[in-house]
Design a protein around this motif. Sequence first.
Motif, PDB file in Angstrom:
ATOM      1  N   VAL A  39      14.335  -6.335 -18.022  1.00 38.86           N
ATOM      2  CA  VAL A  39      15.331  -6.720 -19.021  1.00 38.86           C
ATOM      3  C   VAL A  39      14.589  -7.299 -20.213  1.00 38.86           C
ATOM      4  O   VAL A  39      13.853  -8.274 -20.080  1.00 38.86           O
ATOM      5  CB  VAL A  39      16.323  -7.756 -18.455  1.00 38.86           C
ATOM      6  N   GLU A  40      14.754  -6.668 -21.375  1.00 42.23           N
ATOM      7  CA  GLU A  40      14.089  -7.124 -22.596  1.00 42.23           C
ATOM      8  C   GLU A  40      15.023  -8.027 -23.395  1.00 42.23           C
ATOM      9  O   GLU A  40      16.221  -7.747 -23.512  1.00 42.23           O
ATOM     10  CB  GLU A  40      13.673  -5.929 -23.448  1.00 42.23           C
ATOM     11  N   ALA A  41      14.473  -9.103 -23.944  1.00 46.96           N
ATOM     12  CA  ALA A  41      15.302 -10.039 -24.695  1.00 46.96           C
ATOM     13  C   ALA A  41      14.493 -10.704 -25.792  1.00 46.96           C
ATOM     14  O   ALA A  41      13.263 -10.687 -25.783  1.00 46.96           O
ATOM     15  CB  ALA A  41      15.880 -11.096 -23.751  1.00 46.96           C
ATOM     16  N   ASP A  42      15.209 -11.296 -26.744  1.00 43.39           N
ATOM     17  CA  ASP A  42      14.575 -12.118 -27.778  1.00 43.39           C
ATOM     18  C   ASP A  42      15.453 -13.343 -28.004  1.00 43.39           C
ATOM     19  O   ASP A  42      16.425 -13.578 -27.262  1.00 43.39           O
ATOM     20  CB  ASP A  42      14.350 -11.332 -29.071  1.00 43.39           C
ATOM     21  N   ARG A  43      15.124 -14.124 -29.009  1.00 42.39           N
ATOM     22  CA  ARG A  43      15.845 -15.377 -29.252  1.00 42.39           C
ATOM     23  C   ARG A  43      17.358 -15.159 -29.337  1.00 42.39           C
ATOM     24  O   ARG A  43      18.141 -15.931 -28.780  1.00 42.39           O
ATOM     25  CB  ARG A  43      15.323 -16.020 -30.544  1.00 42.39           C
ATOM     26  N   GLY A  44      17.773 -14.118 -30.025  1.00 41.98           N
ATOM     27  CA  GLY A  44      19.204 -13.867 -30.212  1.00 41.98           C
ATOM     28  C   GLY A  44      19.966 -13.642 -28.924  1.00 41.98           C
ATOM     29  O   GLY A  44      21.184 -13.870 -28.861  1.00 41.98           O
ATOM     30  N   ASP A  45      19.286 -13.203 -27.889  1.00 43.36           N
ATOM     31  CA  ASP A  45      19.940 -12.953 -26.599  1.00 43.36           C
ATOM     32  C   ASP A  45      20.108 -14.228 -25.780  1.00 43.36           C
ATOM     33  O   ASP A  45      20.851 -14.230 -24.791  1.00 43.36           O
ATOM     34  CB  ASP A  45      19.123 -11.942 -25.782  1.00 43.36           C
ATOM     35  N   LEU A  46      19.402 -15.292 -26.158  1.00 41.83           N
ATOM     36  CA  LEU A  46      19.454 -16.542 -25.395  1.00 41.83           C
ATOM     37  C   LEU A  46      20.162 -17.679 -26.124  1.00 41.83           C
ATOM     38  O   LEU A  46      20.843 -18.491 -25.497  1.00 41.83           O
ATOM     39  CB  LEU A  46      18.034 -17.000 -25.037  1.00 41.83           C
ATOM     40  N   VAL A  47      19.972 -17.767 -27.419  1.00 38.24           N
ATOM     41  CA  VAL A  47      20.454 -18.922 -28.184  1.00 38.24           C
ATOM     42  C   VAL A  47      21.878 -18.678 -28.672  1.00 38.24           C
ATOM     43  O   VAL A  47      22.173 -17.658 -29.309  1.00 38.24           O
ATOM     44  CB  VAL A  47      19.525 -19.212 -29.372  1.00 38.24           C
TER      45      VAL A  47
END
Length: 318
Positions: free
Chosen positions: A124-132
């Motif tokens: 699963v790929e993620a960046d800041r926008g997917d968490l914050v």
Amino acid sequence: MAESADVVTQEVKRKKNPGQISIVLNKRQPEELQERSVSEVDPYKEILDELHQMIGLEKVKKLVYEIFAFIKINQLRVKAGLKTNPQVYHMIFNGNPGTGKTTVARILARLFQKLEVLSKGHLVEADRGDLVGEYIGHTAQKTRELVKKSLGGVLFIDEAYSLARGGEKDFGKEAIDTLVKMMEDNRNDFILILAGYPLEMETFLSMNPGLPSRFPVHLDFADYTVEELIRIAHQMVKEREYELSEASEHKLITELIQEKEQNLMNFSNARFVRNVIEKSIRNQAVRLMQFYSPQLNRLSKQELRTIRAEDIVNQDRF
């Protein structure tokens, strides 16, 4: 043609004549035998070969094999009743863009699944926008949902240092705290990989004293050399059924040298090569349309395949 003894089933039947026997052969196709032998004898070969065939990344390949060997030997020690220490495999990937971090993460997820460290082996790929999130409590909820989606596999967060850029009041800190708790609660079937530029990742880890010890594995992805990037370029065009002329290869080398010199700290490596190749393929199409428009149907296979020097243009300067 004689059949191999280990793949032939012999059925012995007594006939009316006691001295006569009938041998029935259970014939198996050679390709079926080969497929069985690869999957049964060495179920990890295909995955490890995929890693080995990647251009460059020698230090990364060496460390991945060390992890693989360590897990296999530990499993044998368990069977032998010997002592083993519990291990976690959360990782830090240090490297500039385009150095193969996501590809290696995907290979690792599949390898860990084969080794029964993970139950699913997905990435699963993620960046800041997917968490914050946008308000108090929203970030923790988003982060927990993302980790739950990743259970049984690998959660790969690129540019992870961006979670700490906003200071104490930023919701990124809440994401980090939630990740740390979820890592502990799900350590038996979940691996977290944080990736980003080397200097930024070092600063990011130093901001939270509890973070470094939770990531025992650090993989450093060095920038590709120009020679390696040219090999990657040939690989890319071959996959698309194109080829570089000698002159276009020389021009690409010049472009790579200039780009590396001008963007020493954030050169995008294979990503830069891919962008140039894709732009060059479009340029080739325009060139063929302009110069061969009346006779397009007469274009040879070689002309349709060949990328010329005039097609090579760095799209950032285009």
